[in-house]
Each structure stands twice: as C-alpha cells, then as structure tokens.
Enzyme design. Structure first.
Site, short mmCIF file in Angstrom:
data_model
loop_
_atom_site.label_atom_id
_atom_site.label_comp_id
_atom_site.label_asym_id
_atom_site.label_seq_id
_atom_site.Cartn_x
_atom_site.Cartn_y
_atom_site.Cartn_z
N CYS A 108 3.78 1.68 -0.44
CA CYS A 108 4.38 0.57 0.29
C CYS A 108 5.85 0.52 -0.07
O CYS A 108 6.32 1.26 -0.94
CB CYS A 108 3.67 -0.74 -0.05
SG CYS A 108 4.06 -2.08 1.13
N CYS A 115 8.19 -4.97 3.94
CA CYS A 115 7.51 -3.68 3.82
C CYS A 115 8.04 -2.62 4.77
O CYS A 115 7.28 -1.72 5.18
CB CYS A 115 6.01 -3.87 4.02
SG CYS A 115 5.25 -4.95 2.79
N LYS A 129 -5.90 -6.25 5.13
CA LYS A 129 -5.07 -6.95 4.14
C LYS A 129 -4.55 -8.23 4.76
O LYS A 129 -3.82 -8.21 5.75
CB LYS A 129 -3.91 -6.05 3.69
CG LYS A 129 -3.03 -6.68 2.63
CD LYS A 129 -1.92 -5.72 2.20
CE LYS A 129 -1.00 -6.31 1.17
NZ LYS A 129 0.08 -5.37 0.77
N ARG A 146 3.53 -10.91 -7.00
CA ARG A 146 4.94 -10.81 -6.61
C ARG A 146 5.86 -11.03 -7.80
O ARG A 146 6.97 -10.53 -7.84
CB ARG A 146 5.22 -11.79 -5.47
CG ARG A 146 4.53 -11.32 -4.19
CD ARG A 146 4.60 -12.29 -3.05
NE ARG A 146 3.89 -11.74 -1.90
CZ ARG A 146 3.58 -12.43 -0.81
NH1 ARG A 146 3.93 -13.70 -0.72
NH2 ARG A 146 2.93 -11.86 0.18
N GLU A 158 -9.20 -3.30 12.88
CA GLU A 158 -8.30 -2.55 12.00
C GLU A 158 -9.03 -1.39 11.32
O GLU A 158 -8.50 -0.28 11.23
CB GLU A 158 -7.69 -3.47 10.94
CG GLU A 158 -6.67 -4.46 11.47
CD GLU A 158 -5.30 -3.82 11.70
OE1 GLU A 158 -5.17 -2.60 11.53
OE2 GLU A 158 -4.37 -4.56 12.05
N LYS A 211 -8.51 -6.79 1.08
CA LYS A 211 -7.66 -7.49 0.12
C LYS A 211 -7.22 -8.82 0.74
O LYS A 211 -6.72 -8.82 1.87
CB LYS A 211 -6.44 -6.62 -0.21
CG LYS A 211 -5.49 -7.23 -1.23
CD LYS A 211 -4.28 -6.31 -1.47
CE LYS A 211 -3.34 -6.92 -2.51
NZ LYS A 211 -2.16 -6.08 -2.75
N SER A 218 -4.23 -10.74 -7.86
CA SER A 218 -3.58 -11.41 -8.98
C SER A 218 -3.92 -12.89 -9.07
O SER A 218 -4.15 -13.42 -10.17
CB SER A 218 -2.07 -11.23 -8.87
OG SER A 218 -1.58 -11.77 -7.65
N TYR A 220 -7.62 -6.46 -12.37
CA TYR A 220 -6.88 -6.57 -13.62
C TYR A 220 -7.81 -6.88 -14.79
O TYR A 220 -7.40 -6.80 -15.94
CB TYR A 220 -5.81 -7.67 -13.49
CG TYR A 220 -4.88 -7.43 -12.31
CD1 TYR A 220 -3.80 -6.56 -12.42
CD2 TYR A 220 -5.11 -8.05 -11.08
CE1 TYR A 220 -2.97 -6.31 -11.34
CE2 TYR A 220 -4.29 -7.81 -10.00
CZ TYR A 220 -3.22 -6.94 -10.13
OH TYR A 220 -2.40 -6.68 -9.05
#
Length: 327
Positions: A119, A129, A198, A208, A236, A251, A277, A316
């Site tokens: 990206c 992007c 997404k 971010r 998609e 996502k 996140s 994570y």
C-alpha cells in the site's frame, strides 16, 4: 428428549471437552504484524497499542527469530519511511524500509513466511493510498495511475524476498495489475493475499499511530468499503478471484464476522481475518485495568474468527497466543 439426551455428558472433564471441540486455534493459523522504521537499535512502543513497537531492521530480525521459535509461521511487514512524497517513493524504492526488512528477515530466518503489505498511505505526503488530483482536498484517489505505483511496489517487494504480496489499498483492478506485473517480472509463483473486503472502519485508529499514516485531509471512504454493506463485499471478492487472487482478507474482523462467514461460503480460497489495532487496544486497555481475563478473551476471540470461517488470522496478539497455546 430429556432425560435421554443430556448434552452436558460431553462437558464433564477438560479432556472430554477437548476431544469434541469443533474449532481449534493453533499457532499455524497466525500472522504477526511488524512495523519497520529506519535506524539501528530502535524500539519505540506505540502508545495506543501496549506491547507493539516500531522497530529498526535489526530489531525486526530479532523479533522474527522469536516469532519463528514460537511456532508462528508468518509475519506481515509495514514500513514507516524517513521521508514521504506524492510519488510514495519509499514504497517502491529498492532501498525502501520494507524491502530492507524483508531481505534481512529472509536471510536470518529463511523458513519464516514474509508477507509485504502493498500500500502507499505510509509513504505519501498526504497519507492517502495513491495519486490525488492536484489541489484535491477530498482524498479522492486517482485509481488507474495508482495501479502503476502498486505494480512497482509489488515487484520491488518480491525482489527483496517477500513471499506473499498483500495489496491493501482497495483500488479497482489492483489484483489484476499486480498479478500481471509480478508475472512479467518473473514472479509467477508469488501469491497475492488481497485485502478483498476492507472497510472504512473506526477500528484502525491505533494502527495509524503505529504506521504514521493518518490522512492529512479528507478520509478514505471513496475507496474503502461502507460498514453497512455486505453484498458489496461478495462483489469485491468475486472480482479479486477473477483477477487472480490466491487468498482473500476481511478487515476488520471482530465486527465483520458475518462477512468472514459469507466470504468463506462464497469461495474456495483461503480466507484471512485481520484482528485490527482497535480491537487489540480495547482488549489491552481492559486487561491493564483488570476488567477482563486477557488470555481467555483473546483466545475466545481468535476461536470465533476461525469458527466464522477464517483460515488465517493476522493479529497483534499472535506472540501471546502462541505462548498460551504452548502452555
């Protein structure tokens, strides 16, 4: 009818519960995200993501070794460059930070699968992007010129050693463009893990901070999907499959398990769920306050992603989950 049928019979001991468990999370399901920054000996904790760090390449290598030793088969690399520009030079340059990290990791841990996030938002001066119209402050990305940058980025990442290319910008036709570019450059065997569905989500806030990729103006709703749409997700993924995607990603994950389920039912490709996140930070914040049992909440959440249909989970929590699974 009761008393003939007593479902509790199969719940009477831990051993019996494990024997009849329908959905099981293993370390092989996990992909661990890492954030690469320039420098040496750098380990900057992301304030909004306790336990997550921006790491210089030498530290990335140390982390990759630990990840591999824990039995986690893969990492995904994000990069934060020294400088940013409108051409997203740091994304596709041979000396880009992700390229350096990928090469170093493959040299140190050759059997670890390296996924490269493909990206441009971390590398553009405006935080979007792709290309913008001159003077445009709405954040409407020019689709087709952006494909050319993504092609260059994917090729440079593959040349640096990335095993999987993961385009995440939600540009129309990005899978086809990258597939053709990789094939022409001799990387016919490099798979594409497409961020196929997404969403323009509020759950990305801490990321971010970690990736220094907040848009300077506007937002990403002209290219990321509206959270209210599910049929669009299937459209998609159909397009991405037709264009040559090898794996599909949804996502975020936690608020989109219905989408994970629908994508799994609609395709025969491996499906990845990105435990993003904001989902991570909410759990961490609650755990640090003593409000929840972190291990049980994390493992229950990861299990729910698999139950919904995810074959792979980007999270994570991966290192902690691997330790808990071993224990």
């Amino acid at each position: 009818m009761f008393p003939t049928h007593r479902p509790r019979r199969l719940r009477t001991s831990p051993q019996l519960r494990r024997m009849v468990r329908e959905t099981v999370v293993t370390t092989h399901d996990l992909i661990y995200p890492l954030f690469a920054v320039p420098g040496s000996g750098v380990a900057n904790e992301v304030k909004s993501m306790p336990g997550v760090y921006q790491l210089s390449v030498d530290k990335i290598v140390e982390e990759a070794k630990e990840v591999y030793d824990l039995g986690i088969p893969s990492i995904i690399l994000f990069g934060i460059p020294d400088t940013k520009d409108e051409e997203a030079t740091g994304a596709w340059h041979d000396c880009g930070i992700v390229q350096k990290a990928a090469t170093a990791v493959k040299e140190a841990v050759p059997d670890l699968v390296v996924v490269a996030d493909t990206c441009l938002c971390e590398y553009t001066s405006h935080g979007h992007c792709g290309y913008l119209e001159v003077g445009d402050l709405t954040g409407r990305v020019l689709n087709d010129p952006t494909l050319e940058l993504l092609k260059k980025t994917a090729i440079s990442q593959a040349q640096a050693g990335a095993d999987i290319i993961a385009p995440s910008g939600m540009m129309d036709g990005f899978v086809q463009a990258i597939r053709e570019a990789l094939d022409e450059a001799g990387f016919q065997d490099t798979p594409i893990m497409s961020y196929a569905a997404k969403y323009a989500s509020a759950y990305y806030g801490p990321f971010r901070d970690a990736a220094d990729s907040t848009p300077q103006f506007g937002d990403r709703r002209t290219y990321q999907m509206d959270p209210g749409n599910s049929r669009e997700a299937l459209k998609e993924i159909e397009l991405d499959i037709a264009e040559g995607a090898d794996m599909l990603m949804v996502k975020p994950a936690l608020a989109y398990m219905d989408i994970i389920w629908q994508v799994k039912q609609a395709s025969n490709l491996p499906v990845a769920a990105y435990n993003v996140s904001g989902e991570y930070s909410m759990v961490k914040a609650a755990a640090l306050n003593g409000w929840i049992d972190e291990e049980r909440v994390v493992m229950e959440t990861l299990t729910s992603f698999k139950r919904a249909g995810a074959d792979l989970i980007l999270t994570y929590h991966a290192k902690d989950a691997a330790r808990w699974l071993k224990a």
